[in-house]
Design an enzyme around this catalytic site. Structure first.
Site, short mmCIF file in Angstrom:
data_model
loop_
_atom_site.label_atom_id
_atom_site.label_comp_id
_atom_site.label_asym_id
_atom_site.label_seq_id
_atom_site.Cartn_x
_atom_site.Cartn_y
_atom_site.Cartn_z
N LYS A 198 0.84 -1.20 0.00
CA LYS A 198 0.00 0.00 0.00
C LYS A 198 0.87 1.25 0.00
O LYS A 198 0.66 2.18 -0.78
CB LYS A 198 -0.90 0.01 1.24
CG LYS A 198 -1.68 1.31 1.43
CD LYS A 198 -2.64 1.59 0.30
CE LYS A 198 -3.20 2.99 0.37
NZ LYS A 198 -4.03 3.32 -0.82
N CYS A 204 -3.28 10.89 1.96
CA CYS A 204 -2.65 9.60 1.60
C CYS A 204 -1.29 9.82 0.93
O CYS A 204 -0.26 9.48 1.49
CB CYS A 204 -3.57 8.83 0.66
SG CYS A 204 -5.04 8.28 1.51
N1 SAJ Z 1 -1.45 15.52 -7.87
C1 SAJ Z 1 -0.57 16.25 -8.68
N2 SAJ Z 1 -0.22 15.77 -9.89
C2 SAJ Z 1 -0.69 14.57 -10.35
C3 SAJ Z 1 -1.57 13.82 -9.52
C4 SAJ Z 1 -1.94 14.32 -8.29
O1 SAJ Z 1 -0.13 17.35 -8.30
O2 SAJ Z 1 -0.35 14.18 -11.46
C5 SAJ Z 1 -1.81 16.02 -6.56
C6 SAJ Z 1 -3.29 16.21 -6.40
O3 SAJ Z 1 -3.68 17.52 -6.79
C7 SAJ Z 1 -3.48 16.01 -4.90
C8 SAJ Z 1 -2.41 15.00 -4.57
O4 SAJ Z 1 -1.46 15.03 -5.62
O5 SAJ Z 1 -3.20 17.20 -4.20
C9 SAJ Z 1 -2.91 13.57 -4.41
O6 SAJ Z 1 -3.98 13.36 -5.31
P1 SAJ Z 1 -4.26 11.90 -5.97
O7 SAJ Z 1 -5.42 12.03 -6.85
O8 SAJ Z 1 -3.00 11.42 -6.54
O9 SAJ Z 1 -4.55 10.91 -4.82
P2 SAJ Z 1 -5.40 11.01 -3.49
O10 SAJ Z 1 -4.72 11.79 -2.42
O11 SAJ Z 1 -6.82 11.35 -3.76
O12 SAJ Z 1 -5.24 9.51 -3.06
C10 SAJ Z 1 -6.34 8.67 -3.00
C11 SAJ Z 1 -6.02 7.77 -1.82
N3 SAJ Z 1 -7.22 7.08 -1.40
C12 SAJ Z 1 -8.05 7.75 -0.55
O13 SAJ Z 1 -7.82 8.87 -0.18
C13 SAJ Z 1 -9.23 6.99 -0.08
C14 SAJ Z 1 -4.93 6.82 -2.17
O14 SAJ Z 1 -4.80 5.83 -1.12
C15 SAJ Z 1 -5.19 6.15 -3.48
O15 SAJ Z 1 -4.11 5.27 -3.79
C16 SAJ Z 1 -5.30 7.22 -4.57
O16 SAJ Z 1 -6.46 8.03 -4.24
C17 SAJ Z 1 -5.54 6.62 -5.94
O17 SAJ Z 1 -5.09 7.28 -6.90
O18 SAJ Z 1 -6.17 5.58 -6.03
#
Ligand code: SAJ
Length: 406
Positions: free
Chosen positions: A204, A258
């Protein structure tokens, strides 16, 4: 086979999991300390903004299979989904996990199963949690089974991914993994992979650290492309045409509970062996200051009090209402502290509770010397920046997400 399952922690993961299990016919006892969550669920609606979760909770409660309480009850299985934030020293705060384990002790009996879903440092399930469960006097691994099963769902798609994604189930022994598999096979349509608890915990953390390192790479490219005066989004788009290249998107930093947290749980194992993961965290954490620096540089000849800045988006990512660890919030607070006149538009999160008010898109651009897009909410994609510049040719437009064409 239908089971009685007690779910400790009805947050982003616990509540959707409880609701799905209830609609599959299990008897679900949801437990949370938060009165608002208890009251919302009792009334059949969701305390958080997640597509279709309202409907699912209503169905679960109306079926009589989901009831919510402030204390646990005896059950065949207990699933712990409580927060695991990090402490000031970036190490995991496992106090909620420990408290949750203690809270179920009086209700455990021979043959029960305890599953931890909260993201934790490797070794927590077989170590800390097993030790707490052993206080019941039951023989852990024989009288009572203990497993770790990480969630991997994307806020905004939780209900879809809880069912469709593959799951990793790690037992403190094979019998525990098999017992846990029975629970997940009742609603997971993806593949279920069995392993030991520590490997499952590490898998994870590795998933989210992979994303954090790749986001840091994109953010570092942004800085060097700015220095060179070229467009980082064009560079990435062209590089990604390579069949085996998939560079993620630069942004104003990494928020959420996360991706910004989990890598530290790997670093804490042995910082000397994890310089790359540490460096990536530091690159991503440097972005709010970098973005604020771009704004300060543009208005360095002016008094901040004479500059009106329109901020678009405060949440940690697009189309969610979650402000936790939001870099947009961090940047906005810095700008306010520096004395700029800041107007904010935030369509999803209730920002009044933070002392802010949201200015409508129709008026926020009036007399703004700067428009800073911090969150790529879908609604912002339709903003016509060319007409903005026609009305206000000197306006400083900073799109930190690359959604507006140059
Ligand atoms: N982000 C970037 N650039 C990218 C991708 C994301 O700057 O290319 C930023 C986003 O704006 C955000 C942060 O990174 O601030 C994280 O966003 P994310 O979409 O990558 O992921 P999260 O934080 O929403 O992660 C969630 C988590 N699950 C839950 O919160 C229930 C994580 O455990 C999952 O693995 C992830 O989604 C997923 O992508 O599945």
């Amino acid at each position: 086979m239908k089971k009685s399952i007690c779910i400790i922690g009805l947050g982003y993961i616990g509540l959707p999991t409880a609701s799905i299990l209830a609609t599959k016919g299990h008897q679900i006892i949801g437990v949370d300390v938060n009165d608002n969550i208890i009251n919302c669920v009792k009334e059949g609606h969701s305390p958080v903004c997640e597509p279709d979760l309202d409907l699912l909770i209503k169905a679960a409660v109306n079926s009589g299979n989901l009831t919510v309480h402030k204390t646990p009850s005896p059950a065949d299985a207990f699933i712990i989904c409580v927060p695991t934030p990090f402490l000031d020293n970036k190490e995991a705060d496992l106090s909620f996990v420990e408290k949750a384990g203690e809270s179920i002790l009086p209700y455990l009996k021979k043959g029960d199963l305890v599953i931890l879903e909260s993201t934790v440092p490797p070794g927590t399930t077989a170590g800390l949690l097993a030790k707490v469960i052993a206080k019941s006097g039951l023989k852990v691994g024989e009288d009572i089974h203990v497993a770790f099963c990480p969630e991997r769902v994307l806020p905004g798609r939780i209900l879809i991914e809880l069912v469709s994604n593959d799951r990793v189930v790690g037992g403190i022994n094979p019998a525990s993994a098999e017992k846990a598999r029975e629970i997940y096979s009742s609603f997971v349509e993806g593949n279920i992979f069995l392993t030991d608890a520590t490997t499952a915990e590490m898998s994870k953390l590795v998933e989210n650290s992979y994303r954090d390192v790749n986001i840091a790479f994109a953010n570092e490219l942004r800085k060097i492309c700015d220095f060179m005066g070229i467009d980082v989004w064009e560079v990435i788009s062209l590089a990604n045409r390579h069949p085996r290249v998939n560079i993620l998107n630069p942004g104003p930093g990494v928020g959420g509970h996360c991706i910004a947290v989990d890598p530290w749980f790997i670093v804490q194992i042995n910082p000397a062996l994890t310089p790359l993961i540490t460096a990536a965290r530091n690159v991503n954490d440097s972005m709010p200051d970098y973005i604020t620096g771009l704004i300060n540089n543009r208005f360095k000849q002016e008094k901040p009090g004479d500059v009106t800045i329109a901020i678009l988006g405060l949440t940690y990512k697009a189309d969610v209402d979650d402000l936790r660890e939001s870099p947009a919030l961090n940047i906005t607070r810095k700008l306010i502290a520096q004395g700029y006149n800041v107007k904010i538009n935030e369509p999803h999160a209730r920002i009044e509770k933070m002392g802010f008010s949201s200015t409508p898109l129709e008026t926020i651009f009036n007399k703004a010397q700067a428009v800073i897009l911090l969150v790529n909410h879908s609604i912002y994609k339709t903003i016509n920046t060319e007409s903005l510049l026609k009305q206000n040719p000197n306006c400083f437009i900073l799109d930190t997400r690359g959604i507006w064409k140059k």
